[in-house]
Scaffold this motif. Structure first.
Motif: not given
Length: 85
Positions: A42, A45, A48-49
């Motif tokens: 994870a 992701e 990126a967030l």
């Protein structure tokens, strides 16, 4: 820098990073994002967030790879060493 100096002063002059890691160990707080349940796959992701939330006023230009590296270190429970990234 000012907040790091305040943390350092609160812990008797020990570098803020070292003081906070020692305090975490003393109180038995989780050491890593893995211990908090973040799955290793994870990380991209999450990076990126997190990258999207970095404000333009950030004192240093940020790259998504740097964010991912910080998260990998945090996932493994390793401290980020100044100048490492």
């Amino acid at each position: 820098a000012a907040s790091g100096a305040r943390v350092s002063a609160a812990f008797g002059g020990i570098a803020a990073e070292e003081a906070l890691f020692a305090f975490r160990a003393e109180v038995g707080a989780p050491r890593s994002l893995a211990e908090l349940g973040l799955e290793e796959d994870a990380i991209p992701e999450a990076a990126a967030l997190a990258f999207e939330a970095i404000p333009p006023s950030n004192p240093r230009p940020a790259a998504i790879g740097d964010v991912a590296n910080i998260l990998r270190l945090a996932w493994a429970g390793e401290p980020v060493v100044k100048g490492q990234l």
